[in-house]
Design a protein around this motif. Structure first.
Motif, mmCIF file in Angstrom:
data_model
loop_
_atom_site.group_PDB
_atom_site.id
_atom_site.type_symbol
_atom_site.label_atom_id
_atom_site.label_comp_id
_atom_site.label_asym_id
_atom_site.label_seq_id
_atom_site.Cartn_x
_atom_site.Cartn_y
_atom_site.Cartn_z
ATOM 1 N N ALA A 219 0.817 -1.214 0.000
ATOM 2 C CA ALA A 219 0.000 0.000 0.000
ATOM 3 C C ALA A 219 0.849 1.261 0.000
ATOM 4 N N ALA A 223 0.462 4.155 -2.690
ATOM 5 C CA ALA A 223 0.112 5.516 -2.266
ATOM 6 C C ALA A 223 1.068 6.528 -2.874
ATOM 7 N N ASP A 224 2.345 6.169 -2.967
ATOM 8 C CA ASP A 224 3.328 7.079 -3.542
ATOM 9 C C ASP A 224 3.042 7.334 -5.016
ATOM 10 N N LEU A 226 0.164 6.939 -6.468
ATOM 11 C CA LEU A 226 -1.113 7.651 -6.548
ATOM 12 C C LEU A 226 -0.895 9.149 -6.357
ATOM 13 N N ARG A 227 -0.082 9.526 -5.387
ATOM 14 C CA ARG A 227 0.195 10.942 -5.150
ATOM 15 C C ARG A 227 0.868 11.572 -6.371
ATOM 16 N N CYS A 488 -6.084 3.890 -10.774
ATOM 17 C CA CYS A 488 -7.063 3.532 -9.747
ATOM 18 C C CYS A 488 -7.815 2.247 -10.096
ATOM 19 N N LEU A 505 -6.558 4.857 0.707
ATOM 20 C CA LEU A 505 -5.243 5.036 0.084
ATOM 21 C C LEU A 505 -5.021 6.494 -0.300
ATOM 22 N N ALA A 506 -6.041 7.148 -0.809
ATOM 23 C CA ALA A 506 -5.916 8.571 -1.160
ATOM 24 C C ALA A 506 -5.636 9.404 0.084
ATOM 25 N N ARG A 507 -6.263 9.067 1.196
ATOM 26 C CA ARG A 507 -6.015 9.794 2.446
ATOM 27 C C ARG A 507 -4.561 9.616 2.875
ATOM 28 N N LEU A 508 -4.047 8.394 2.700
ATOM 29 C CA LEU A 508 -2.652 8.127 3.038
ATOM 30 C C LEU A 508 -1.723 8.893 2.104
ATOM 31 N N ALA A 509 -2.071 8.959 0.829
ATOM 32 C CA ALA A 509 -1.201 9.579 -0.172
ATOM 33 C C ALA A 509 -1.017 11.068 0.053
#
Length: 604
Positions: A219, A223-224, A226-227, A488, A505-509
């Protein structure tokens, strides 16, 4: 708004060439804002109500691309849209039949690419620019907004009564049909091959294929990427606009867009705007102010009064189908008032980052990983996400695992929620399989929750500039971009909902990029009271329009049923309230086309 009209003809047939020239002359299209290739049999005119910009890219005699086109980069580095294509790049696009546009580029575009037998029309997978087509004798006419086309192109069209009836039951239909019998829509993921023998649609981009190839990285790595991908699409779009307004709703997705545009390395001219919906709903303003303060943005708060009159029926433009966007013209005008800035939104995030309460993410995990050390933890995450017991989650997900259900229940449920006395006859003969593109009907091996996400793209691609009014600044939804969509769809559902949290995951990113007050909030904004107040304030207009309108005159609705739906004790419920506005938009559209067809058929 970006708008175009294209004519495609056979360069080898004299009558086809003559008809194309006649249509161009009759329409009075401006050569300075157009691309023309006699060899390819193609004419593309820019009808946008915007200053001249990079909206027409030439492929030489091989065709043209209308809109914004970005080159893909393995480094995920933001870059401005292309202002031209090299001869080698144009030749490569033609050699691939246009398919290399889907793999080597991305953007908001409609492309016209020459092939041996004719031309292929390709819209970007996000359908950012609407694309419709109809024949005028031997000439194929392709366009984005019929209301921007010369009136001559509306002559001879007729109302599609079956489609209008279906819209009363479910106004999100996306099967290629429109409200006009002679006009079809090129659906998301499809291309149109036009030749002397006719035209044929084919699936060129299938979102299910991405869902069937899950990303197996941890994850943190997902996440990286995704960001980085969010940064790529948001900042690339930002480079195409000199001044920006970011519509910050108070939610996660618009906050992410604002954060990416506000990074210190950028020099974007940004104004944050927040619409304060009056009417008694819980306020989102505190979240918008917290975000603006965190990012050091000026915040303009625009109050929206539910008593503001709805647009009158005679203001509806001659579009190919009714659009609810018509009701929000006042809001769009408010955006345009912000110094003519291009307005960015966070639309699309719910679909892509996966805002869901479905337990089927557990089925996806077991299907991908089998039973192992992580099974119990993922079962508990699914229970946390769905707010159900682990036993209920196990019971509800095993059928999806064992039987490979196509999971049509959500579509059926969505239609059932819209059933009222007015549209009950339309509901009786409604089959969801007839209303959606093939990739949203059959999973073809796509995991259950991932297929739900794929099917939800049907609604996401309708979030676009369906209308092209004068004097309104362009709306950009940067999250609805092919690189982010594809990423996504490849990330497994249980990873997107990391820890059993919607959009986890977006919140983490974006940790550290937006205030935790916004990043970690689980509640969603609610405007139900606003719309109830709006209905009450506009009841006289709605009553007059619907009771004595075209829906009744043409037999789509019964006057007694309309009377019942407009009663205060009924329209105050969510279903009735939402659907009355849908009926009003359809009524306005029908009136416009009755007037339009009458005027076009009158002697000249």
């Amino acid at each position: 708004m970006s708008a175009f009209l294209a004519l495609i003809w056979s360069p080898h047939q004299p009558e086809s060439r003559q008809e194309a020239r006649r249509l161009i002359d009759e329409a009075g299209l401006r050569p300075s804002m157009a691309f023309r290739s006699e060899e390819a049999g193609l004419y593309v005119a820019d009808l946008s109500a915007l200053p001249a910009g990079r909206r027409l890219l030439s492929l030489g005699d091989n065709g043209a691309v209308f809109g914004k086109l970005f080159a893909r980069s393995s480094t995920l580095s933001p870059a401005a849209c292309l202002s031209e294509l090299s001869p080698a790049a144009a030749a490569a696009i033609r050699a691939s039949g246009g398919q290399s546009l889907l793999t080597g580029y991305w953007g908001s575009y409609v492309a016209f690419v020459k092939h041996r037998a004719g031309l292929t029309v390709i819209a970007d997978p996000a359908s950012s620019i609407p694309c419709f087509y109809t024949r005028r004798g031997p000439v194929m006419c392709v366009f984005s907004h019929l209301e921007r086309c010369p009136a001559a192109f509306r002559r001879g069209l007729t109302i599609n009564r079956a489609f209008v009836s279906q819209l009363l039951a479910y106004d999100k239909i996306q099967n290629g049909a429109t409200g006009l019998n002679e006009v079809r829509e090129l659906q998301s993921g499809f291309c149109l091959a036009v030749s002397e023998g006719g035209s044929e649609e084919a699936l060129a981009w299938d979102p299910r294929e991405l869902g069937r190839r899950p990303d197996t990285r941890p994850a943190a790595e997902a996440a990286d990427e995704l960001r980085q991908t969010i940064r790529l699409v948001v900042q690339s779009h930002g480079m195409s606009a000199p001044k920006l307004a970011v519509n910050v709703s108070g939610g996660l997705d618009s906050a992410i867009v604002a954060a990416m545009l506000s990074e210190p390395a950028n020099r974007f001219d940004i104004q944050a705007i927040h619409f304060v919906l009056q009417g008694g709903d819980p306020s989102e303003t505190a979240y918008a102010r917290a975000l603006a303060g965190f990012l050091r943005l000026d915040l303009s708060e625009i109050r929206v009064d539910p008593a503001q009159p709805l647009p009158a029926p005679d203001q509806y433009p001659p579009t190919v189908r009714p659009y609810r966007e018509f009701l929000g013209q006042a809001l769009l005008a408010s955006m345009a008032a912000e110094e003519g800035r291009a307005t960015f939104t966070g639309q699309g995030g719910d679909h892509l980052f996966l805002e869901t309460r479905s337990p089927l993410m557990f089925a996806d995990h077991v299907r991908r990983c089998g039973l192992g050390r992580d099974t119990l933890g993922e079962l508990m995450n699914a229970a946390r996400l769905s707010e159900q017991s682990v036993w209920r989650v196990a019971r509800d997900t095993w059928p999806a695992l064992l039987l490979g259900e196509e999971n049509r229940r959500n579509v059926h449920a969505g239609m059932a929620d819209r059933q009222t006395r007015i549209n009950r006859r339309a509901h009786a003969g409604l089959d969801p399989a007839d209303l959606l593109p093939v990739w949203a009907r059959r999973p073809e091996g796509t995991p259950p929750e991932k297929f739900r996400q794929v099917a939800g793209l049907v609604h996401m691609v309708q979030i676009r500039n369906a209308l092209a009014p004068e004097g309104v600044a362009p709306l950009t939804h940067p999250l609805i971009s092919q690189p982010l969509i594809e990423l996504c769809l490849k990330i497994p559902a249980d990873v997107l909902c990391a820890g059993g949290v919607p959009r986890g995951l977006a919140r983490l990113a974006v940790t550290g990029l937006i205030p935790d007050m916004v990043r970690l909030r689980r509640s969603k904004g609610d405007a139900s009271r606003f719309f109830i107040e709006q209905l009450g304030a506009n009841q006289a207009l709605l009553s007059e329009a619907l009771r004595g309108g075209e829906l009744v005159a043409d037999g789509y609705a019964d006057p007694a049923d309309i009377e019942a739906c407009l009663a205060p004790e009924n329209y105050r419920t969510q279903t009735f309230g939402r659907m009355i506005l849908v009926y009003y938009v359809i009524e306005c559209w029908l009136r416009r086309w009755k007037t339009e067809l009458g005027a076009l058929q009158a002697p000249r």
